[in-house]
Write a protein that holds these residues in place. Structure first.
Motif: not given
Length: 458
Positions: A49-65
């Motif tokens: 589903w690479s063509h779709l945009r997430l409804f979460s921002t980059w700040g919410e989809v990068v794990d801290p670890a």
């Protein structure tokens, strides 16, 4: 953990966003993960589903670890406030993270079975002292077994979408009409897919974000191909919650999806049919060629359509875990301690609480289902939820039970009320009696240009 098993790796199934985050947290804890991924690269499901945009921002989809693991590689974090596409997520985060994990990730390795070494699910004797045995099928067709000290299953649910049938079973004729049915949001950038739907009448089955997206995309296609028409088929009725949280959703992009679907209906590019539970799909040949007719359990028939897009959610594949002792809720197929927290019959507005190893544990010690798979059939999973899950699970496997029990996440509220197929009670006196915050009365109707789509909400 028994001393002989302590040197064994922790097998993580799946190199998607949550599986790779799990591996990152394990590494941070000084534990050795081995990630087994059936696909050829990181995020193989996301790539579809690479063509779709997430409804979460980059700040919410990068794990801290994961970010800490990436930092020494020179990785540059994308702008926290922007929204990635699936392709962005893979190329700018997931694949670099897999590369940073190096040999800890194996691609082209499909897990076909998990058990205790020398013990099927019936045997009690010395069960917890035995390591896990993981059977895998390699891309070249060879088979092997890997021994592990713990199992973290982050394989997701992408490979097992829900069927057209309203009873959870494939509708009669669904397999026969398979060449005209898709279970994915169409990628209209692709010329072949664009031609498939342009100028056609397409039934979209479902009531979640994927259905909203498909309706919006087809409405956009109708601007170029005016004969393009969508028929939105819902198993429940219309209410103020049908189009999600709109402007009140704390994830604005998710709210915007519902507004886009509403615009598709209001503009006349889509008609809505509600309270419709499919039991069969018939192939009919006429002067306009071969078309499909969807039949409801009450005998109603939709007008013929050319294509069907089924977006009725997903379900977990539990087949390769059959020899493990899992404690799963009988309805959601989610861990029994987690199920009450995510049950869409109750948490219809997404009031899902952060949770960790304690809620994800099973009778089989040191086995955890995480990510989308942990939700079973429940909707509205967020990546942030998965990151918190694996942080807690890694702490538990490291013996840091205090950290495992902590809650280190505050989730945004969802404006989405209910999931596909819920809230069917008619004549309920209140929302509470209807099983959620937004009572509905199923009906069959069409909505044309400018017609109201309901008001109110949660």
């Amino acid at each position: 953990m028994n001393e002989p098993n302590a040197a064994l790796p922790i097998v993580v199934i799946g190199a998607g966003p949550i599986g790779l985050a799990a591996a990152s947290h394990l590494v941070a804890r000084g534990l050795e993960p081995l990630v087994l991924e059936a696909g050829a690269g990181a995020g193989s499901a996301v790539r579809e589903w690479s063509h779709l945009r997430l409804f979460s921002t980059w700040g919410e989809v990068v794990d801290p670890a994961a970010e800490k693991l990436l930092a020494p590689t020179g990785w540059v974090r994308p702008d926290n406030g922007t929204y990635p596409t699936g392709s962005d997520w893979v190329q700018r985060y997931l694949q670099p993270l897999a590369d940073a994990l190096g040999d800890r990730v194996r691609f082209g390795t499909r897990v076909t079975g998990v058990s205790r070494l020398g013990r099927d699910r019936v045997v009690d004797a010395d069960r917890e002292r035995q390591p896990f045995t993981v059977r895998i099928l390699n891309a070249d067709g060879s088979e092997e077994r890997i021994t592990a000290r713990a199992i973290v299953d982050a394989s997701g649910t992408w490979s097992t979408p829900g069927p057209l049938g309203g009873d959870g079973l494939p509708a009669l004729g669904e397999h026969t009409a398979a060449d005209r049915i898709s279970y994915r949001v169409p990628d209209l950038r692709d010329e072949a897919q664009r031609a498939r739907y342009a100028g056609k009448r397409t039934a979209v089955i479902g009531s979640g974000a994927s259905a909203f997206t498909a309706l919006a995309l087809l409405a956009g296609l109708a601007e170029d191909a005016p004969d393009t028409k969508a028929v939105w088929v819902l198993r429940r009725g219309l209410s103020g919650s049908t189009f999600g949280g709109g402007e009140s959703d704390q994830l604005p992009a998710r709210g915007a999806l519902g507004l886009a679907a509403k615009a598709a209906v209001d503009s006349g590019h889509a008609d809505a049919v509600t309270g419709f539970r499919a039991v069969a799909i018939e192939t009919r040949t006429g002067t306009d060629g071969e078309r499909l007719v969807i039949v409801a359990e009450d005998g109603r028939r939709l007008d013929p359509v050319d294509e069907v897009v089924v977006l009725t959610g997903f379900r977990p594949d539990l087949s390769f875990l059959a020899e493990l002792r899992l404690g799963l809720d009988e309805r959601l197929q989610a861990p029994v301690e987690l199920a009450p927290l995510i049950d869409p019959n109750v948490h219809s507005c997404g009031t899902v609480y952060p949770h960790g190893a304690g809620q994800l544990a099973h009778p089989e010690k040191d086995v955890y289902l995480v990510g989308m798979k942990s939700y079973g059939r429940a909707p509205t999973f967020l990546a942030m939820t998965g990151f918190e899950q694996v942080r807690s699970v890694a702490a538990a496997l490291a013996g840091d039970h205090e950290a495992a029990a902590r809650v280190e996440l505050t989730l945004p509220e969802t404006g989405v009320c209910g999931g596909s197929g819920l809230f069917d009670e008619t004549g309920a006196a209140s929302a509470e009696e209807a099983g959620g915050c937004c009572a509905t009365t199923p009906a069959t109707l069409r909505i044309g240009t400018g017609a109201p789509a309901g008001s109110g909400g949660c």
